[in-house]
Design a protein around this motif. Sequence first.
Motif, PDB file in Angstrom:
ATOM      1  N   PHE A1405       0.837  -1.205   0.000  1.00 52.73           N
ATOM      2  CA  PHE A1405       0.000   0.000   0.000  1.00 52.73           C
ATOM      3  C   PHE A1405       0.872   1.256   0.000  1.00 52.73           C
ATOM      4  O   PHE A1405       0.578   2.239  -0.699  1.00 52.73           O
ATOM      5  CB  PHE A1405      -0.908   0.013   1.233  1.00 52.73           C
ATOM      6  N   LEU A1406       1.939   1.226   0.791  1.00 54.98           N
ATOM      7  CA  LEU A1406       2.837   2.371   0.829  1.00 54.98           C
ATOM      8  C   LEU A1406       3.504   2.574  -0.530  1.00 54.98           C
ATOM      9  O   LEU A1406       3.622   3.710  -1.008  1.00 54.98           O
ATOM     10  CB  LEU A1406       3.894   2.157   1.920  1.00 54.98           C
ATOM     11  N   LEU A1407       3.956   1.492  -1.132  1.00 55.25           N
ATOM     12  CA  LEU A1407       4.583   1.605  -2.450  1.00 55.25           C
ATOM     13  C   LEU A1407       3.611   2.189  -3.476  1.00 55.25           C
ATOM     14  O   LEU A1407       4.005   2.976  -4.341  1.00 55.25           O
ATOM     15  CB  LEU A1407       5.057   0.231  -2.918  1.00 55.25           C
ATOM     16  N   LEU A1408       2.366   1.815  -3.365  1.00 61.02           N
ATOM     17  CA  LEU A1408       1.376   2.346  -4.300  1.00 61.02           C
ATOM     18  C   LEU A1408       1.243   3.855  -4.152  1.00 61.02           C
ATOM     19  O   LEU A1408       1.184   4.595  -5.142  1.00 61.02           O
ATOM     20  CB  LEU A1408       0.028   1.660  -4.035  1.00 61.02           C
ATOM     21  N   ARG A1463      -5.853 -11.038  -0.236  1.00 58.07           N
ATOM     22  CA  ARG A1463      -6.343 -10.533  -1.504  1.00 58.07           C
ATOM     23  C   ARG A1463      -5.951  -9.079  -1.700  1.00 58.07           C
ATOM     24  O   ARG A1463      -5.560  -8.653  -2.799  1.00 58.07           O
ATOM     25  CB  ARG A1463      -7.865 -10.671  -1.553  1.00 58.07           C
ATOM     26  N   SER A1464      -6.076  -8.284  -0.632  1.00 59.12           N
ATOM     27  CA  SER A1464      -5.762  -6.860  -0.738  1.00 59.12           C
ATOM     28  C   SER A1464      -4.311  -6.631  -1.154  1.00 59.12           C
ATOM     29  O   SER A1464      -4.007  -5.667  -1.871  1.00 59.12           O
ATOM     30  CB  SER A1464      -6.035  -6.166   0.595  1.00 59.12           C
ATOM     31  N   TYR A1465      -3.433  -7.533  -0.721  1.00 57.04           N
ATOM     32  CA  TYR A1465      -2.031  -7.396  -1.115  1.00 57.04           C
ATOM     33  C   TYR A1465      -1.867  -7.562  -2.619  1.00 57.04           C
ATOM     34  O   TYR A1465      -1.207  -6.761  -3.283  1.00 57.04           O
ATOM     35  CB  TYR A1465      -1.188  -8.431  -0.368  1.00 57.04           C
ATOM     36  N   TYR A1466      -2.472  -8.608  -3.147  1.00 59.85           N
ATOM     37  CA  TYR A1466      -2.327  -8.848  -4.585  1.00 59.85           C
ATOM     38  C   TYR A1466      -2.978  -7.744  -5.402  1.00 59.85           C
ATOM     39  O   TYR A1466      -2.447  -7.321  -6.431  1.00 59.85           O
ATOM     40  CB  TYR A1466      -2.932 -10.200  -4.947  1.00 59.85           C
ATOM     41  N   ILE A1467      -4.115  -7.272  -4.958  1.00 63.44           N
ATOM     42  CA  ILE A1467      -4.769  -6.182  -5.691  1.00 63.44           C
ATOM     43  C   ILE A1467      -3.886  -4.942  -5.677  1.00 63.44           C
ATOM     44  O   ILE A1467      -3.695  -4.270  -6.707  1.00 63.44           O
ATOM     45  CB  ILE A1467      -6.144  -5.878  -5.069  1.00 63.44           C
ATOM     46  N   SER A1468      -3.329  -4.632  -4.521  1.00 64.33           N
ATOM     47  CA  SER A1468      -2.445  -3.468  -4.430  1.00 64.33           C
ATOM     48  C   SER A1468      -1.191  -3.669  -5.282  1.00 64.33           C
ATOM     49  O   SER A1468      -0.689  -2.728  -5.906  1.00 64.33           O
ATOM     50  CB  SER A1468      -2.050  -3.223  -2.974  1.00 64.33           C
ATOM     51  N   LEU A1469      -0.700  -4.891  -5.302  1.00 62.12           N
ATOM     52  CA  LEU A1469       0.490  -5.179  -6.104  1.00 62.12           C
ATOM     53  C   LEU A1469       0.179  -5.027  -7.595  1.00 62.12           C
ATOM     54  O   LEU A1469       1.005  -4.506  -8.359  1.00 62.12           O
ATOM     55  CB  LEU A1469       0.989  -6.586  -5.797  1.00 62.12           C
ATOM     56  N   PHE A1470      -0.994  -5.447  -7.999  1.00 64.11           N
ATOM     57  CA  PHE A1470      -1.388  -5.239  -9.394  1.00 64.11           C
ATOM     58  C   PHE A1470      -1.474  -3.748  -9.719  1.00 64.11           C
ATOM     59  O   PHE A1470      -1.028  -3.298 -10.784  1.00 64.11           O
ATOM     60  CB  PHE A1470      -2.739  -5.902  -9.668  1.00 64.11           C
ATOM     61  N   SER A1471      -2.060  -2.978  -8.791  1.00 61.64           N
ATOM     62  CA  SER A1471      -2.128  -1.529  -9.004  1.00 61.64           C
ATOM     63  C   SER A1471      -0.730  -0.942  -9.092  1.00 61.64           C
ATOM     64  O   SER A1471      -0.464  -0.056  -9.921  1.00 61.64           O
ATOM     65  CB  SER A1471      -2.891  -0.871  -7.855  1.00 61.64           C
ATOM     66  N   LEU A1472       0.150  -1.434  -8.242  1.00 65.72           N
ATOM     67  CA  LEU A1472       1.524  -0.938  -8.232  1.00 65.72           C
ATOM     68  C   LEU A1472       2.222  -1.245  -9.563  1.00 65.72           C
ATOM     69  O   LEU A1472       2.914  -0.391 -10.137  1.00 65.72           O
ATOM     70  CB  LEU A1472       2.272  -1.579  -7.065  1.00 65.72           C
TER      71      LEU A1472
END
Length: 1997
Positions: A1405-1408, A1463-1472
Motif C-alpha cells: 500500500f505504501l509503495l502504491l 487478496r488486498s495485497y495482490y490487488i495493491s500489487l497489481f495496481s503498483l
Amino acid sequence: MLKSDSKKRTNQNIFELFESLNHTQKQIEPIILGILDDLKIVLDSFKPKSKESKGKLETILKTAKNKNVQTAILKASDILELDELKCYEYYQELGYTQNSEISIDIVIDDIISHYFQERTSLLNLIIAIFQSIEDESESNIHQELAKKVVDQLLKDDKFINNILSQYHKVALSSIPDSFASNWNKSTLWVKQNLIEQKCLLKILFLIYYSRVMCSPKQVIKITNILIETKFGLKQNNQAKFDKKSLELSNYVSHLAIILFIEILHLETVLDDIILPSPPVETHLFSSPHHIIELHNIIQEINYQNNVGPIFIAWAAFLSRISQYLDEQQSSLEGEYEELANFLKPRNGPEVAVIQAIRARQCDVFQYLLHSLKGPCYAESEDISIGYKSVLKGFFTIIMVGFEIQNISDFDTFVECTIELYDKQVELCNQFWSEDYYHEERRSFLDITRARFPAQFNLFIRLLNSLASGPKASMAVFQYLCEVPTFTNIIDNSRLDNYVINGQTYVTKKDQVVIPDSNDNWKFVIPGETMGRLVSNSAPYIIQWQYNYSAWHFFFCIIENFLQMPIIYDNETNLEQSKIITVTLILQLLKTILTECKEAGSELIYHFSEFTRTKSLLKTEIIGQIIRVLNRSVTLDNPPEDLITSCVYCLKAFLPNHSHEIWTFLHQSTIIPRFSFNAIDGVNKIRSQSTNGGLQRLLQSKEMTDGKYPITLAFLDLITTAISEIQQQTQTTDSELYNIKLEVLYWSISYLQSDIFPCYDTWRYVNNMEKFKIGLQILHIFNTILEKSPFYASKSDNKDSATSKHSFLTKIDSIQNNNEIKGNITFKMLQNSIINTFLLNGTLYHLTPLLNVIGTGQETIKSFYLKNQIKEAQELEKLIISSFKFVKYLIQYRRHCYPSVISFLEQALLDKIVYKNDAELITIIASYANYEYNVHLCTNAINTLNELCISTAQWGKNRPSFVGYFTSTLCRQYIDIMLDDKQSDDLHIALWTLMISIIQIQHGLAKILLTGNIDRFKIGSNTVKDIEEENKENKDKDKVKEKEDNKDNINKDNNILAIKSKEKSKSLNKKDDINKNSILSAIIKALDNNEQYYNTKLDIMLLIYKLLDLLWQNALNYYAILEKLRKQDIWTKFSNLIFKPYKENSEEFSLSIDSNGQLVSTWNDTTKFIAYHYIINSYILRILAMELHLCLNHQTQINKENDPLSNTSNNFKDLFNKIIKNQSYKMWLESLFTLSFDKNQLLRVYDEWKLACPSIDLDSFSVVDNSSGNVSDNTMTMSIDNPTAISGSLRFKKREYGDRFLFDIHLINSKFCFVNVNEKVNEQSNLLLRICLLNHKLSLLDAQYNLLRSWKCFIELSSAHLGNVFWTISTKKPVITLFDFIQIVAEKMKSYGQDKDYSSRSELCFLLLFLMNKWKSMLEKETTIISQDDIKIEDVKSLLSLLILSLQQNNSFTTYEFGQVIDRSYYISLFSLIYFTLRSYKLIIKKNKLNIDCNLKSSCHTLFPIICSFYGPMLRSLAENNYQGDANDVRVVSSLITELIHSNYGLNSSIWLPIVQRCNIIQLLLNVFCTSISSSINGDPVITKTVLYVIQAFSNSAAGSERLALEGCITIFTNNSLSPIIQKGNLEPYIVNGSEKKRNPWHQIWCLINSITTSMLTNLRHSQNFIREVIGFMGIYENQIIKSLQISDNEPITFGQLEEIVRITELGYQLGQCCNKDTNLNLPPILYIFISSSLDLFQNLIYLLQHTRILTTRAVPFSNDEKEMNNARDSSKSVKFIKENSTNDDKNKSISTSKSTSLTSLSKNDNDNSDSNKDDTGYKSILKKSKNSNKRSTISTPFIENIEYLIIKAVRNLLACFRVFSNANFILKESYTQWNDNLSILAPTMNTYGPCSFGTMLDCLSQCQVLYEYYNDNKSETFEHNQEIINDILFIFEHTTLILVTQIALVLRSQNQSYQTKIEIKSEANELKNQKCKLKGIDQEFLKKLWEFLKVHEKSVN
C-alpha cells in the motif's frame, strides 16, 4: 486505593485501611508508625481538658461568624472531659466549618459518637496488629509490619500495665454525671464502656496467647483484678443495659474466664514436667510460693455463675502438679517440698479434688456449653479460633487429669467438645494427628463410641464436628470404616459348595451373595467366614457370623427410613424419630464428601467388599440419597438440614458420578420445569412453569424463617453442575448431555423468574445469606455468559426497533429449531439470560442488579466500622460480580446490536438511588476512591468505561457524563491519576476510561484535562449561562471604564499600559497547565519517560494512546493541544522513537508460579517489546497528525518556500533531523526482527487434532473464529480499535505474551499438561509450541501496528512536505524517492518469502502511494538524461522485482480466492505494477525511447500470472461468492487492458492462448450476465468493468472472433437489461432524490454498442456475424430510433450525445458491410436509421453554428457535469472525456477516419500530397464563411465536451451518409447506372426543412470556423484539439464528397425540374471555383471532384 493527601487521618480510617489488605507495607508503614506513641499509651492518648487548649480554641474561632460553633465545641469538651482542640479537630473531621449553620445539640451528639468511634478504632487497630502476627495466610501482607510494631510496644511492661490499669479503671467506672441525665447518652456511654472492656481484654489475651508468657507475679495481679470485677460479671451500670449491652457483658464475662485459663498456661503441665532448681519466676508451675498464693486467692472466691471453669482449671492444674510431686517426692526440697506438703490431703480429699467438687457444684460444663454457643465463640468473631484453642487445651488437661467416664454430666462434656471442634480445621487436624494417638486425650471419643449405637446421635454429631477439613474428614471416614456392627444373616441354601467342620459349624469356601427382599442390595459374605448350621436337613439353614462397618449400618438405617412411614407423635419424640437419625447420617456424609473430594470414591470402594457389581453399588448409594431428598421435600414440615445435606451430597458426587444425579434431577419434581419456548420473556416463564419442591420450600419455609440454607445449597449444586458441563471435553453420551442442558435450563429460568428479581426483598436473619445468594446467582450468570462468543453474530441493521425484533425473532427461531430436535443448546441458556437482562426484561428484573451496584461505598464502610469484616468483604465480592455482569451485557449489546439501546443502559443512566438522592452513574464513578478493595475500584471504572463507549451509539440522544460527575468527583479522579502511590491496576483502569471520555464525552474530557472545574457548572448543562454572565460583567466593566476616562483623561496612557500587562499575564496563565489536571499527569509521565518506561510501561502505553486520540480529535481539543505544544513534548518524544530494547535471551520454557498460573520465561520480555513497538507507533501517528494540522491550511507560497514555518521550533528541528538523516530508512531496516509463516499456525492446528481430536483448539482461543477457518491475518489489528482484526478472527482483548491467541491456562486446566513445580516435558511439547506461537504472534502484531503507523507517517509527510521531505543535499527529490521505493520493494519481496502477509500488504500500500507521488514528480520533470538521474534499467529492475513478489505465491484456485485473506495485497500489487508501467511509459516518452525487449519479456511473464489470478476471481463473481470489493475487479481488469493495449510485445497470438487456457472470455461473459441480474436495481460497477475488458479484447481480430464464438452478441441481446432496452425505456439519466445522475445502465448500453462496433469492424467479412449484428439492431430498434431524435426545444445532454456517437458508429460499420458491393442487401433497420439520422444531422449542424443556443440547451445533470459547467479551466474537459470515453474509443475513431478517407478513392495513393503547401492566398470556399469566421468563445469545459461529442456524431453521420448514398459507386460508375434512390438530401438550399444541400453547405462553412478556433488553441490541450481537428478534416472531406455526388444525382435525374437543376448548377459552379483553406485537405482530390462536377454540369444547358 490509598489516598496520598496530607490531611491527618482518623483512627477509624487507619484501622479500615489496615483491615482492607489492599495496600502494600510500604504504603501503610509510615501511617502506622506515625501513631506509634498513641498505640503505646492506648486510651490515655485522649488528653483531658486544659486551659491552654481552650485559649487556643478561642483564638482560632475568633473570626468565626457563627458563635454557636465555639459553644458546641466547649460543651462537648465538658461532657467528654476531652481536650478542646481535639474536640475542634473532631468537629472538622465531621465536615463542619467555622461558618457552618449548626444545631448545638446535633453537633455535640456527632462529636460524642465520633469520639467513641475513635477510641474503639484505636483499640481495634491494636487488636488487628496482634492478629496479623499469627495470620500465616498469603493475603496477609502486613505481618512484617505487625511484628515490628508489636516489638516496639512490648519493649517493657509499660504497655501491658497500661492495658491492665485502663481495664481496671474502665471496668469499675460508673456513668459520669454529664451523661447520667440523658437516657440516650447514658446508654451510649454504657455500650462504649463494655466495648472498651471487651477490646482491652482481647488485647491482653492476644499478648499472652501469641507473644508473652505471663509471669507468676502478673498472674496474681491479673487474677486479683479479674476477681475484683467478678470475672466480668460486676458491672456498675446494669440498670442501663439493653439487649446489645447484655450481649457485650456476657462476652466480657466469657473472655475474662478464657484470659484466666490462658495465663495459667495449662499446656506447660500437660506433658512431662521438668521443674527448675532452684525455682524461678518465669512460669507459674516453677514458682511454688506463687502457686500457694494463687490457691489461697482462688479458695476465697465465692460461688457465682461463671467461676466453675476457674475451679476446674485450677483443679486440673493442681492435679498435674500433685502427680509430678508425688513421683518426685524423694528428691523434693525447699519450696517444692513445702508445696508438696501443702497439696497433700489432710482430713479429706485432695486439694485438686476439692476444687473439682466446687466446679461441679457450679455446673461447670453446662456453663461452658452455654458460653461456647455465645458470641465469644461465634463464627463472626475474628479470634474465636484462639479462644477455642485455649479451651481445647483446657479440656485436654481435664481428660488427662481426671477420669472423665466418672463425670456425671459426661454428655454435656461431649456436647462441649462438639461445639468446640465444630468447623475448626486446625483443631480437628491437631486431634487426629496428635491427640488421637494418646488414649487419655481421645477418651471422650472412645467412651462415646462404646455407647454407640445405643447413644447414636451423640456419636454421629461428635464425628461430624471432628470432620472439619480434608485431613480430618478422611480420618473420620476411615475411623467409621473400622467401627464394626454385628450382623447375623440366615441363608437357606445347599451345602454342596461348602466344607463341613464337624456337625455344628461350617466354613464358607467362596463368597456368598445374598440379595435383599427388593433385590437392591447385594450383600457379600467373604470367604472363610464361619457359620453355625441351624438345620441339618435340606434346606439347610446357616447363621453366618460377619461384622459389617458403620457405613453399612448407616445405609441400612437410611433404607429403613425409606421403607417405613414417618410419624411425629409429639415434640418430645422428635429426637428419637428416624428423620433426625437420617439427618445426622447425611450431615456427616455431607461434611466428609464436601471437605474431602476423595472420600466419595473411597466410600464406593469400601462398599465394593459387600457388592458384586460396582456400578450397581454406585447407583444404589446415590439412589438412596436421591430417594431421601425426594421424600423429604414432600413432607408437611420439611427438615431443612436433611434436604440441605442431601443436596450437598449430590453436589459432592456430581463430578465423578454425574449420570445418576443428572438423570434424577431430570426426572424429579424438585426443580420447577419450564417450557423451551419461554425464553423470550419471564412472563412466559412464569405461565409455562410447573412448581417444584424447591419453590414450595422457599415460599413456605425459608422466607418465613428468614434463613435460606436450601436455596444456598441449590445454588452451590447449580454452580458445580455448570462447571461440570463446561469442563467436559467430549460428549460421549449425547442423550445425557441433552438432559444436563435441559435441567440447567430449568434451573436458570427458576433463578431468573423467582429468585433474583426479589431476593433482596426477603426477610433475612443474617445479612450474610443475602449477600451469598446474590453473589452465587451472579456467579452462575457470569459463568454461563463467559463461554458465549458474542463477537460471532454482529447485526448490520441500523434501525433499533428492527434490530430488536430481529434479535427476538432469531432467538425464537433457535428455540423452534431445537424444539423440533428435542434438545436445548448451551447458547439457549446464554440467550435466556441476555434476553431477560438486556432486551426484554423490565425494571422488575433489573432492580436487584441496580440496587447492588448502587449500594455505595458508605454502606460497605459501615460494615467495616462495625467490625463485620466478613460481611463487608462478601458485599464487595457481590458488587464486583454485578459489575462484571453488567460490563459483559453492555459489551454484548454494543457489538452485536449497536443500534439497539438496551433498557439496562437506560436504567443505569436514569436510576436515582433515593437513600442519598444520588444518580447511579455518580455512585459507580465514586467507587474509584474506595480505599479498601482496588478490584472493586477497577471493576467499577471498567463498567463505567463500557457504558461510556456504548453511549457513542446513541446518536443525537447521547447523554453527557458532565451531568453525572460532580466537582468533587472530578478532583478525586485527577488526584488519583496524579498520585504515583496508587495501584497500577487502578491507574490503568482510569487511563482507559479517560481514553473513552476523550473519544466520546468531549465536554467532560476538557474539564478533566484542563482541571478548570470551577469554571463549569458540574452536574448541569448550562455552560452558556456562565458565558453570558461573563459577558455582562465585561460590559459593566467597560461602562465603568468609560466613566473613569471622562473624569481622568490624563491617566489613559497608564491605564492602557496596566491593561496590556494584565492581558499578557492572563495569556501566560492560559498557556500554563493546571497542576491539578490530567494534562499535568501526562506531562509528569513524559518528564519521567525513562522511569515509566522501565516500571510502568503499560500505563505509558495508555498515555501515548490518549495523546494520539487528542491529535486525532484535534478539532475538539485544539486549545489543549496548544498547551501541550508549549511543553516541549517533541523533545520528549524523540527520546523514545525506536529506542533499543532487550531481546528474549532466556531459554523458552513453561512453569507454574506461586499463584498456580502457567507462565513462560519470555512473558515479561515479550510484553515489553510489544509495548515498545506500540508506543513508537503512537508517536509516529502523533508526529504525522501534527504535521497535517500545521500544514493543512498553509498557503501554497509558504508550502513551497518553507513548509515547516508554521510549526514550533522543536517540531521543526525534529523533522529536519529526520529528513536530513533519512531516519525513515533506518526505521525500516530496524523495524522488523521477526518473520512469521502461517504454516506454523496450521501445523499447531494439525498437531492439536492428533493429540486432542475430541475438542477444537479454537475453543481455547481468546478470539472468536465464527467461520471456523484459520486466518492468515491473525496478527492484523488496528490501533484505533483494539478489538478489530481483519479476516474472521476478532480479538476480544489484546494481551501480549503467553495468552495472545490461545489461552494456555485454560488448556492446562483441562488437560493438565504441566503440574505444579514441574517444567514441561516431552508429553507437553505441544503446549510449549502453542505458547511460543502466542509470543511470535504478539511481536508480529505489535510490529504490524508500528508498520502501519510508519506508513501513515511516510504518506502524510510526503503529501504535506512534498519535495522537501525527499530533498537530501544535492540529490533531486525524484531520485531520493525512487531509491526509497526500491528499498521498500526489496523489503516487501523479502516479507513475501517469509510469508508475513500482513506486513507485505502494508508495504505494498505504501509503495502504491509513493509510486503515484513519484509519477506526479516525473510529470513535472523535463527529460531525464543525466547519468545521476534515474536510469531506465532501474525502473525495469523495479518492475521485475514486483513481478517476482507476485510470483512467490500465484496458485489461485476458486476456493482460495473466494476466501483468500491477502487478496488486498495482490490487488495493491497489481495496481503498483500498473502505475509502474505507466511511469515507465512516461520516462520512455520524455526520453523518446522505445520499449526495451527485456521489459517485454517481463510482461510476457506477468500476463499469465495475472490471468491465473483473474480466472478464479471471475469464477467467484460468476458464482456470487466473491468476498472482495468491486474495486479489485477494476484493478486487475485495468492491468490486463493496459498490457493488451500498449506496445509491450503482447499481440493476440501471445495473449489469446493464455486467455483461452484460463477461460477468461467465457468467464467474462458469465460475470456479465450474473452481475446484471444481481445488480439490476443497483450500481453495475462490475458489469461496466467487465465490458471494458471485453472491449479491449474486441479491438483485435482474434479477440473479436473468440468473442463471437462464445456468443457475445447473443448474450448482449439476452440478459436482464434487454427488456428495458427493447422497449426503448433506457434513459441517459435517472432521478436520485432531488437531483439527476448519469444512468449507469445507459453507460453499459453505450459500451455494448461500442464493443459491437469494434467486433463488426474486425469481422466485416463474416456474413453470419453481420446477420447477428443486424438482429441486434432489430431487437433494440426502439432504443436506437429514440436516441437519434433530438427535438428543437428539449435540452441537450452529455449522455444523449454519447449514445448517438456509439449508435452512429455502429450504423456506419453495418452499412459499410451491407452496401451493394456485398451479397447482403441493406436491412430495413438501416433505412429507418438513415431517415432519423438526416434529421439528427440537421439539428446538430444548427447547434454547431449557434454557440449561444448550444450553451443554453446543453444542460448538466450529474454532479461531474455541474462541476465542469461551473469551471473555467478547459483542462477539465479532457479529464471528463477520458472518464466517459476510453482511449480505445478515440483510437478506434481515428483509425475509422483513416480507413474511410477519400484518398482511397483516388487513382493515385498520394495521401495529403498538398497538405504542406502554403494556402494563405486562397479565398474562402463558401460565401457564408465570410460572416462566420468570428466564433464566440466556449464558456465552460462542459460545453466544450458537448461540442466535442457533436463533432464526433456529425463525423459518424457523414460516414453513414457516404455509405448509404453509395458515393463510391456514383464516382466510379456511369451515370446511366445511377438510381434516384441514392438521393438522400433535399435538392434545395433551404436549411429549415429536411436535410438539404443547404445543410451540407452550412456544415462546410462551420468546418472552417471550427478549424480556425481549435487550430488557434492548440497549445492548451494539444492532443485533444488535434483529435478534433482531424475530425473536422474528415467532416469537410465527406461533406464535400456527399455534396458533389448528390448534386450530380440531381443534375442527372429525370425526376427533377429544369429550374431546380439550374439553381443547383449555379451553386455547384461557385462551389468548385473556391479553394479550401484547411491544412491537411487533399487539394488534388478536390480538383478531381470539381472536374467530376463539371462533367455533369454540362448536362444542364
